[in-house]
Scaffold this active site. Structure first.
Site, PDB file in Angstrom:
ATOM      1  N   ARG A  78       0.852  -1.325  -0.008  1.00 22.49           N
ATOM      2  CA  ARG A  78       0.146   0.034  -0.073  1.00 22.49           C
ATOM      3  C   ARG A  78       0.884   1.338   0.046  1.00 22.49           C
ATOM      4  NH1 ARG A  78      -1.861  -3.617   3.958  1.00 22.49           N
ATOM      5  NH2 ARG A  78      -3.956  -4.414   3.466  1.00 22.49           N
ATOM      6  N   HIS A 118      -2.765   2.315  -5.700  1.00 21.12           N
ATOM      7  CA  HIS A 118      -3.485   1.068  -5.309  1.00 21.12           C
ATOM      8  C   HIS A 118      -3.836   0.177  -6.741  1.00 21.12           C
ATOM      9  CE1 HIS A 118      -5.236  -0.508  -1.649  1.00 21.12           C
ATOM     10  NE2 HIS A 118      -6.121  -1.069  -2.332  1.00 21.12           N
ATOM     11  N   ARG A 139      -0.806  -1.853  -7.054  1.00 21.67           N
ATOM     12  CA  ARG A 139      -0.962  -3.162  -6.232  1.00 21.67           C
ATOM     13  C   ARG A 139      -1.831  -4.059  -6.571  1.00 21.67           C
ATOM     14  NH1 ARG A 139      -1.250  -4.322  -0.470  1.00 21.67           N
ATOM     15  NH2 ARG A 139      -3.102  -5.291   0.375  1.00 21.67           N
ATOM     16  N   HIS A 171      -3.357  -9.233   3.246  1.00 24.44           N
ATOM     17  CA  HIS A 171      -4.808  -9.485   3.548  1.00 24.44           C
ATOM     18  C   HIS A 171      -5.035 -10.414   4.885  1.00 24.44           C
ATOM     19  CE1 HIS A 171      -5.847  -8.472  -0.995  1.00 24.44           C
ATOM     20  NE2 HIS A 171      -5.716  -7.359  -0.196  1.00 24.44           N
ATOM     21  N   TYR A 208      -8.899 -10.871  -7.310  1.00 25.57           N
ATOM     22  CA  TYR A 208      -7.777 -10.983  -8.371  1.00 25.57           C
ATOM     23  C   TYR A 208      -8.105 -12.151  -9.344  1.00 25.57           C
ATOM     24  CZ  TYR A 208      -5.921  -7.194  -5.576  1.00 25.57           C
ATOM     25  OH  TYR A 208      -6.078  -6.153  -4.949  1.00 25.57           O
TER      26      TYR A 208
END
Length: 331
Positions: free
Chosen positions: A183, A277, A280, A303, A312
């Site tokens: 992040r 982001h 990311r 996460h 994803y």
């Protein structure tokens, strides 16, 4: 209590003293016991003040009078005023978290929020760059003029001069964001000592202060070496401390500035509008498309739930479908 916006502060001050104290105690619990970030605490407080303001308008003068019908009425009012499904889901989660805490603290006779359902949030698929677009972005500082800052600190011995340090900083920022999927707040929070050059690993402190180690590749290694050897000494100052990435005045690079850096380089490189982001998202998607295990990607991204990482896999499937529709003669 975290600093909410002006409207929330006014509503907070207008609450009955007992309810106002409950908000402050809950915020303290989130910050000190749960170790939530300032941003998270502010969001919870904003939701809670809105809920309790609604409860008072419904005639609740004591916290013990808060019940499920009040919670449902509050969410219904949010829906009629146009709140998105994601916002409603978050506000319902805030209400449940407060209700559970208040019951444990003896402020509510029952955990009335436990039965509160929330709308299933519709998750948009994240924006993802192609691999060639991501490569063009991270290499942009080597080809174009610095888009944002000129360092004010004077160069140290062996350092590059003036604005030449900025593209070295920008390159390492972009390389780290894409190579590690961290992040932007995590990247800006890195210290020099968090980089293990021998093993090519960075130590990251994520949400809730959770620590994880994330590997990076050879291009990021070279960018880090150039920055630490030639760029950072030109920008270092009295306010630098151990910060890895520095801003123009020598202090730690601000996430807002980092977002501007990514956005401007993407625009000048002719790429879609891109944020840290998005890098990311791109890193995670490219890892999965390259054969990485889903749980390994979960660990890399930090996460807490595998469900957050599974988005994803949907991105990869949608990209495959798009390629199929474009290329197959019988699509």
């Amino acid at each position: 209590m975290s600093r909410p916006d002006r409207g929330t502060r006014a509503m907070h001050q207008a609450l009955p003293p007992a309810l106002r104290d409950a908000v402050d105690d809950f915020a303290e619990h989130l910050s000190r016991v749960r170790n939530r970030s300032t941003h998270t605490v502010r969001a919870y407080v904003t939701d809670l003040v809105s809920l309790l303001d609604h409860a008072v308008r419904m005639g609740c003068v004591d916290l013990a009078e808060l019940d499920l019908s009040v919670l449902r009425s509050w969410l219904a009012r949010q829906r009629t005023t146009g709140a998105a499904r994601t916002s409603l889901a978050r506000r319902a989660a805030s209400a449940r978290a407060f209700s559970a805490w208040a019951h444990r603290a003896g402020l509510l006779p029952a955990d009335v929020g436990a039965a509160l359902a929330s709308p299933r949030a519709h998750r948009e698929l994240p924006s993802v760059l192609r691999a060639d677009q991501a490569a063009a972005l991270v290499e942009a500082p080597s080809r174009q003029a610095p888009p944002t800052e000129t360092p004010l600190a004077g160069p140290a011995s062996g350092a590059v001069v003036g604005a030449e340090a900025v593209p070295l900083r920008d390159r390492v920022l972009l390389e780290l964001l894409y190579a590690t999927g961290v992040r932007v707040s995590e990247a800006c929070g890195l210290d020099v000592g968090d980089v293990d050059h021998g093993r090519r690993v960075i130590r990251v402190f994520g949400k809730g202060g959770r620590e994880r180690s994330v590997p990076y590749g050879v291009p990021a290694h070279r960018a880090l070496d150039d920055w630490l050897r030639r760029g950072r000494p030109a920008m270092v100052g009295a306010r630098s401390g151990d910060a890895l990435l520095l801003g123009a005045r020598g202090g730690r690079l601000n996430p807002t500035t980092a977002r501007q850096i990514v956005g401007v380089y993407a625009e000048t490189a002719g790429l879609p509008r891109t944020s840290p982001h998005d890098l990311r998202h791109s890193a995670a998607t490219h890892l999965l498309e390259g054969g990485a295990d889903l749980r390994a990607v979960q660990e890399l991204l930090g996460h807490s739930s595998l469900a957050s990482t599974q988005i994803y896999t949907h991105v990869s499937v949608e990209r495959l479908r798009a390629a199929y529709r474009q290329a197959h003669p019988r699509a």
